[in-house]
Design an enzyme around this catalytic site. Structure first.
Site, PDB file in Angstrom:
ATOM      1  N   ARG A   1      -3.855   2.465   0.644  1.00  0.00           N
ATOM      2  CA  ARG A   1      -4.466   1.920  -0.578  1.00  0.00           C
ATOM      3  C   ARG A   1      -3.399   1.200  -1.379  1.00  0.00           C
ATOM      4  O   ARG A   1      -2.235   1.595  -1.383  1.00  0.00           O
ATOM      5  CB  ARG A   1      -5.072   3.039  -1.418  1.00  0.00           C
ATOM      6  CG  ARG A   1      -6.239   3.683  -0.724  1.00  0.00           C
ATOM      7  CD  ARG A   1      -6.873   4.727  -1.567  1.00  0.00           C
ATOM      8  NE  ARG A   1      -8.135   5.129  -0.951  1.00  0.00           N
ATOM      9  CZ  ARG A   1      -8.799   6.191  -1.307  1.00  0.00           C
ATOM     10  NH1 ARG A   1      -8.363   6.973  -2.275  1.00  0.00           N
ATOM     11  NH2 ARG A   1      -9.938   6.489  -0.707  1.00  0.00           N
TER      12      ARG A   1
ATOM     13  N   THR B   1       0.819  -1.210   0.000  1.00  0.00           N
ATOM     14  CA  THR B   1       0.000   0.000   0.000  1.00  0.00           C
ATOM     15  C   THR B   1       0.855   1.263   0.000  1.00  0.00           C
ATOM     16  O   THR B   1       2.055   1.232   0.275  1.00  0.00           O
ATOM     17  CB  THR B   1      -0.939   0.027   1.226  1.00  0.00           C
ATOM     18  OG1 THR B   1      -0.154   0.067   2.413  1.00  0.00           O
ATOM     19  CG2 THR B   1      -1.852  -1.185   1.241  1.00  0.00           C
ATOM     20  N   ASP B   2       0.204   2.376  -0.302  1.00  0.00           N
ATOM     21  CA  ASP B   2       0.870   3.679  -0.287  1.00  0.00           C
ATOM     22  C   ASP B   2       0.605   4.360   1.061  1.00  0.00           C
ATOM     23  O   ASP B   2       0.127   3.722   1.999  1.00  0.00           O
ATOM     24  CB  ASP B   2       0.388   4.540  -1.462  1.00  0.00           C
ATOM     25  CG  ASP B   2      -1.121   4.778  -1.448  1.00  0.00           C
ATOM     26  OD1 ASP B   2      -1.764   4.611  -0.376  1.00  0.00           O
ATOM     27  OD2 ASP B   2      -1.666   5.139  -2.499  1.00  0.00           O
ATOM     28  N   GLY B   3       0.858   5.641   1.173  1.00  0.00           N
ATOM     29  CA  GLY B   3       0.675   6.374   2.427  1.00  0.00           C
ATOM     30  C   GLY B   3      -0.763   6.480   2.884  1.00  0.00           C
ATOM     31  O   GLY B   3      -1.023   6.808   4.035  1.00  0.00           O
ATOM     32  N   GLN B   4      -1.707   6.197   2.007  1.00  0.00           N
ATOM     33  CA  GLN B   4      -3.122   6.259   2.374  1.00  0.00           C
ATOM     34  C   GLN B   4      -3.707   4.859   2.643  1.00  0.00           C
ATOM     35  O   GLN B   4      -4.918   4.691   2.703  1.00  0.00           O
ATOM     36  CB  GLN B   4      -3.945   6.938   1.262  1.00  0.00           C
ATOM     37  CG  GLN B   4      -3.650   8.420   1.107  1.00  0.00           C
ATOM     38  CD  GLN B   4      -2.370   8.667   0.310  1.00  0.00           C
ATOM     39  OE1 GLN B   4      -2.138   8.030  -0.709  1.00  0.00           O
ATOM     40  NE2 GLN B   4      -1.548   9.576   0.782  1.00  0.00           N
TER      41      GLN B   4
END
Length: 132
Positions: free
Chosen positions: A24, A19-22
């Site tokens: 997601r 996932t990324d920083g959000q």
């Protein structure tokens, strides 16, 4: 492989590092999911991708088209459906769909080419189901 579409379903959970920083799934990780779907489909047919490479053939991505409809997030349980839609002498086409709880999140189409160790196109190996 027969003329009828071959379909495989693979269920998995999204890992945090995908996932990324959000939280997601990063868009590039879907390509890894599609590859996992192809490898697991081969395995369920009684074939081992490592053995195909050991025999001097590699199945490489020649084309990939992805459409994102909704994000997947950390810890989601996803279902990847991989379908072989066309097989030619040296290429095959796959369709992918990733669902979460019945909702279509991502769909894609790929063209996979078979090459030899020198990078020259070569005939696909026979990938009919093998007795297990």
């Amino acid at each position: 492989m027969s003329d009828s579409p071959l379909t495989h379903v693979y269920r998995f959970r999204v890992a945090y590092q995908e996932t990324d920083g959000q939280r997601r799934v990063h868009h590039a990780n879907y390509l890894n999911y599609f590859e996992r779907g192809r490898v697991e489909m081969l395995r369920d047919l009684g074939h081992n991708y490592k053995s195909i490479e050991d025999d001097g053939r590699m199945l490489v991505v020649a084309e990939m088209n992805v459409r994102y409809m909704a994000p997947a997030e950390f810890d989601d349980c996803l279902e990847l459906t991989t379908t072989v839609t066309e097989v030619r002498k040296v290429r095959m086409r796959h369709r992918y769909q990733i669902h979460r709880d019945g909702q279509l999140l991502v769909e894609a189409v790929s063209v996979i080419a078979c090459i030899d160790r020198s990078g020259k196109l070569t005939r696909l190996p026979k990938l009919d189901p093998q007795p297990q």
